[in-house]
Design an enzyme around this catalytic site. Structure first.
Site, PDB file in Angstrom:
ATOM      1  NE  ARG A 225     -24.282  19.869   7.870  1.00  0.00           N
ATOM      2  CZ  ARG A 225     -24.723  21.044   7.459  1.00  0.00           C
ATOM      3  NH1 ARG A 225     -26.021  21.306   7.484  1.00  0.00           N
ATOM      4  NH2 ARG A 225     -23.895  21.970   7.025  1.00  0.00           N
ATOM      5  CG  HIS A 273     -29.938  20.346   2.971  1.00  0.00           C
ATOM      6  ND1 HIS A 273     -28.876  19.522   3.286  1.00  0.00           N
ATOM      7  CD2 HIS A 273     -29.717  21.503   3.649  1.00  0.00           C
ATOM      8  CE1 HIS A 273     -28.053  20.160   4.109  1.00  0.00           C
ATOM      9  NE2 HIS A 273     -28.546  21.361   4.343  1.00  0.00           N
TER      10      HIS A 273
END
Length: 310
Positions: A225, A273
């Site tokens: 993250r 991502h």
């Protein structure tokens, strides 16, 4: 009992189709269309509006669309009686381990440097490079994904270390735990891979103090993250030469703003991502299984321990 999909910014149609194929009789609502909140007992979510689920008096389960659950656990208004479940999917796990292996090999063979040289039409051979057998990769977070990544790297000849909050017994990964273990772990690590869950304890863990404990020239990979990383600390440690660079797949703000300094730093590899992308048809069967378990009042699978955050 009704089923609710909440995924602002993400196309719900593949999920709707996969759910109906798996369970044709399922009554499904897609937020924010009109629906009776009292009917909903099971929700499938990704980045739901904060405080939304407190308005559903009969909601019992919120299932994450992916392996991460911090987008749910970070909602301080989520009622305590609601269970949270996560996805454990073999394809996601394989995709992640393949991606990390590719990043580590790209770093060892200096592929980013060659790409930069290509734009300059420079024929410059880097005759020295490290091989897997001479490289130690450290994985922070040895859960399902971290273990799979470690095993993939070990099978490809890397020396693999792991670090976790609690003691783990892993076949191919020499694992350290706790604060004392972190002090032993970091000085040995030439390539650091972050696969930690995002919790209050792990937020900002990739910071200057941690980087300084890595050997000079270490490389950082973050596929967990964006909130794990203190961005300015990374830039400083690359700028002063202590870190050789980084590969980042996750960011505090996504998409990464055009003015962000990461874009122009030639020692940072940016990917949007995409380390492992959830495929609805692959994970819907386990979501429907939990839906049916809820109906039958049976224990759910892959339940998140809310006090731990994973």
């Amino acid at each position: 009992m009704s089923f609710l999909i909440v995924s602002p910014g993400r196309d719900p149609q593949p999920w709707l189709e996969a759910l109906k194929n798996q369970h044709p009789g399922l009554n499904i609502y897609v937020y924010p269309e009109d629906h009776d909140k009292e009917e909903v007992e099971f929700a499938l979510a990704w980045n739901h509006p904060r405080g939304l689920f407190k308005n559903y008096p009969n909601l019992k389960v919120v299932a994450s669309m992916g392996a991460g659950v911090d987008h749910i656990t970070s909602d301080k208004e989520l009622p305590e009686n609601i269970k949270i479940t996560r996805v454990i999917d073999q394809q996601l796990t394989t995709d992640m381990s393949d991606f990390v292996l590719a990043l580590v090999m790209s770093h060892l063979r200096k592929l980013s440097s060659y790409k930069s040289q290509q734009t300059e039409k420079a024929w410059d051979r880097h005759n020295t490079y490290k091989r897997p057998k001479n490289t130690t990769v450290g994985i922070m977070g040895v859960g399902v994904l971290g273990t799979a990544v470690g095993e993939k790297l070990a099978k490809n000849g890397f020396n693999v270390l792991g670090w976790a909050k609690s003691d783990k017994d892993k076949k191919d990964i020499n694992t350290y735990c706790g604060e004392d273990g972190l002090e032993e772990f970091l000085p040995q690590v030439e390539v650091l891979v972050c696969l930690l869950p995002l919790t209050p304890a792990t937020e900002n863990i990739l910071n200057r103090e941690l980087f300084e404990k890595l050997p000079e020239g270490a490389y950082v990979i973050n596929v967990a993250r964006g909130e794990h990383l203190v961005e300015q600390d990374l830039l400083r440690m690359i700028g002063n030469g202590h870190l050789s660079g980084a590969a980042l797949d996750v960011f505090r703000e996504e998409p990464l703003p055009e003015e962000h300094p990461f874009w122009t730093n030639t020692q940072i590899l940016i990917t949007p991502h995409i380390a492992s992308v959830t495929k609805a048809s692959s994970v819907v069967p386990q979501i429907i299984e939990n839906y049916e378990r809820l109906q039958e009042e049976e224990p759910l699978k892959n339940v998140v321990e809310r006090d731990k955050g994973y």
